[in-house]
Write an enzyme that holds these catalytic residues in place. Sequence first.
Site, mmCIF file in Angstrom:
data_model
loop_
_atom_site.group_PDB
_atom_site.id
_atom_site.type_symbol
_atom_site.label_atom_id
_atom_site.label_comp_id
_atom_site.label_asym_id
_atom_site.label_seq_id
_atom_site.Cartn_x
_atom_site.Cartn_y
_atom_site.Cartn_z
ATOM 1 N N GLU A 1 -3.566 -4.081 -2.286
ATOM 2 C CA GLU A 1 -3.482 -5.089 -1.224
ATOM 3 C C GLU A 1 -2.080 -5.699 -1.175
ATOM 4 O O GLU A 1 -1.166 -5.013 -0.797
ATOM 5 C CB GLU A 1 -4.570 -6.153 -1.399
ATOM 6 C CG GLU A 1 -5.136 -6.809 -0.141
ATOM 7 C CD GLU A 1 -4.251 -7.079 1.045
ATOM 8 O OE1 GLU A 1 -4.047 -6.139 1.838
ATOM 9 O OE2 GLU A 1 -3.819 -8.220 1.239
ATOM 10 N N THR B 1 -4.080 1.396 -2.548
ATOM 11 C CA THR B 1 -3.550 0.030 -2.425
ATOM 12 C C THR B 1 -3.986 -0.865 -3.574
ATOM 13 O O THR B 1 -4.983 -0.586 -4.247
ATOM 14 C CB THR B 1 -4.034 -0.589 -1.086
ATOM 15 O OG1 THR B 1 -3.339 -1.807 -0.843
ATOM 16 C CG2 THR B 1 -5.523 -0.864 -1.091
ATOM 17 N N THR C 1 0.863 -1.191 0.000
ATOM 18 C CA THR C 1 0.000 0.000 0.000
ATOM 19 C C THR C 1 0.893 1.233 0.000
ATOM 20 O O THR C 1 2.111 1.122 0.151
ATOM 21 C CB THR C 1 -0.951 -0.018 1.226
ATOM 22 O OG1 THR C 1 -1.703 -1.220 1.227
ATOM 23 C CG2 THR C 1 -1.891 1.154 1.303
ATOM 24 N N GLY D 1 -0.817 -2.556 6.083
ATOM 25 C CA GLY D 1 -1.842 -3.544 6.431
ATOM 26 C C GLY D 1 -2.539 -3.141 7.717
ATOM 27 O O GLY D 1 -2.752 -1.955 7.989
ATOM 28 N N ASP E 1 -9.134 -9.129 2.038
ATOM 29 C CA ASP E 1 -9.322 -8.343 3.267
ATOM 30 C C ASP E 1 -10.652 -8.683 3.956
ATOM 31 O O ASP E 1 -10.914 -8.228 5.060
ATOM 32 C CB ASP E 1 -9.262 -6.832 2.980
ATOM 33 C CG ASP E 1 -7.827 -6.295 3.048
ATOM 34 O OD1 ASP E 1 -6.909 -7.081 3.343
ATOM 35 O OD2 ASP E 1 -7.623 -5.092 2.813
HETATM 36 N N1 GLY Z 1 -5.267 -3.739 2.028
HETATM 37 C C1 GLY Z 1 -4.829 -2.932 3.074
HETATM 38 C C2 GLY Z 1 -5.934 -2.211 3.752
HETATM 39 O O1 GLY Z 1 -6.942 -1.977 3.127
HETATM 40 O O2 GLY Z 1 -5.835 -1.870 4.908
#
Ligand code: GLY
Length: 615
Positions: A434, A432, A414, A520, A456
């Site tokens: 991901e 992001t 990200t 993350g 997620d």
């Molecule tokens: N994929 C990272 C977030 O959305 O926090």
Amino acid sequence: MTPNRRNNSLLLTLFLLCPLWGVASTVVVDESDPEVRRDIGDRFGPGSGGSYFAENGMVTSSSNQATFAGVEILRAGGNAFDAAVAVQMVLSVTEPYASGIGGGLFAMGYNAQSESVFALDGREESPKAFNASRFEDSRGKLIPFSKRISGGNSVGVPGTLAACVTLLQKHGTMSLAEVCQPAIRIAYEGFRIPAPFAANLAHHWDRISQFPKTKELFSRPDGSPLQEGDLFRNPDFAATLELIVKEGESVFYRGQIANDIVEAVQSSAVQPGILTLADLERYRPVNRLPVATDFGPYSVYGMPMPSSGGATLGLMLNLVQAYGIDDLQWGTADTFAVLIDIQNVAFADRNFYMADADFVNVPIDGLLDPDYAASRITLVDPNNPPATPIAPGTPTGATTPDNGDAINAESPTTTHFCIVDKDRNVASITSTIEQHFGSAVLVPGRGFLLNNELTDFSGRATDRDGVPLANRPTAGLLPRRSALGEDATTLGAKRPRSSMSPTIVLKDGAPYLAIGSPGGSRIIGVVFNALLNSLVFDFDLQDAVNAPRVISRNGTPEMESPLYRNEALRTELSERGYPIVDAQAAGSVQAILIQENGWLEGAADPRREGLALGY
Ligand code: GLY
């Protein structure tokens, strides 16, 4: 209550001059120590991170070219939102492994004309037919996370382009053609691969190699991965942007590019997906009401659901206030213990309640009520920490059909960027795809990667006791509950919970600080650490960004190495009941502060390539 303002740099230096310092003296680390700095950052050599001061406008991002492009747009008369779209498009070229038009973003903005903060949700959403069975193999067994992340099945409908277009139309002044120029130029001409890009490529080469088109894009002629210093060109992506500029975003959501996205997802050799043209056509970014938390003279604005970032950060700040700001002093074992407990208490509720609020009841007002924080702070005791996992509380408005969730294995990739312009419009955006390289599915001939954001979601629909999880994938469409009303008739599919925490702070009602980070689910703790360093511990902005962090997510607390290596601190905390583990560099904060004299201070995190630059 007013956050206390101490000169911590001086305090820390004094303690370090004392040869007998240790936990008894309570101040344990000097974050300006060169040894500490080398360990936090400078991993990628000189030029990574650093601060910049300017009068007119400022951009901070984790890519030099993206920052240059943002400043170029500001200098040409564009505002912060014009520059933001330019930065995002360049990031799609220079950090294609971290964000891009195949992914999603959350944008927080302060519009100087309307003197208001806004939140724009450009999160990916699931295909309408997506549910938890999509994460199971033919025997109903959960596919391991390491496998779920790759291929077409985990691809959500990308939101980044639609959000950029909305940002430009509602708040910008320039055309899409103008703001895409820097990205088109760089994609055609190329740029030298920087160290983080090369390191990520090498690290993920086995996964990338399962996808021939993706491998081809990032290979040397002999088929090996591109190395630091190699020239990287992406003419396919340049042509894609040119097509979008010519035909508008519709070509991405309904035209030729939409067809190519669907084809890439459905024909993926690895875990084909079910994304359809109807899913793409339905996609809309959503204007949301920001989460606002009062913190002394500051109002801290964050992203609402489907990001857990703003609400969890708000709960943490309320817990800090309930504990007593004057009792905290950076560098002491007591304070690190309190910060661990506070993060754990907030994450108990985050993991349990938070998800797409268009689909499940998230008791947001109850969670952010200061009285609720006052009731939960009784759990915090730096001499006798609550055992983790801490059970969630029962804020006003909580209902229990949707609850119980373990933390997801969200990716530390990200990217975050901040922009302030001469009129003091502010953009704070986290973006992001991901995982590093997203799903690893490249849209052939289009030069961009697709996200794996659907990972997620919780992997399962229910917990071990069969209780439905708030963040489970859920098929079907529900009306968007946009706080602004304008989207009330829009039907949407569920969006996976995020931790992204783009943040804007007002001081006495005026814009003061923009901040955010990748990382993350650690993002929330990373931003919490940096925010307290600036607002409470009175670090200079760059020190606030650089200082080693302590992160906890209702489990084992992690300390970045400069803290972890301090044996006295570790022993003291462990004797109190905190089993600290060593953390790799956590996050990569980008921040801009508007000083009292009106100057702008930009700070880029040395933990990754990054540049703050203004004019
Ligand atoms: N994929 C990272 C977030 O959305 O926090």
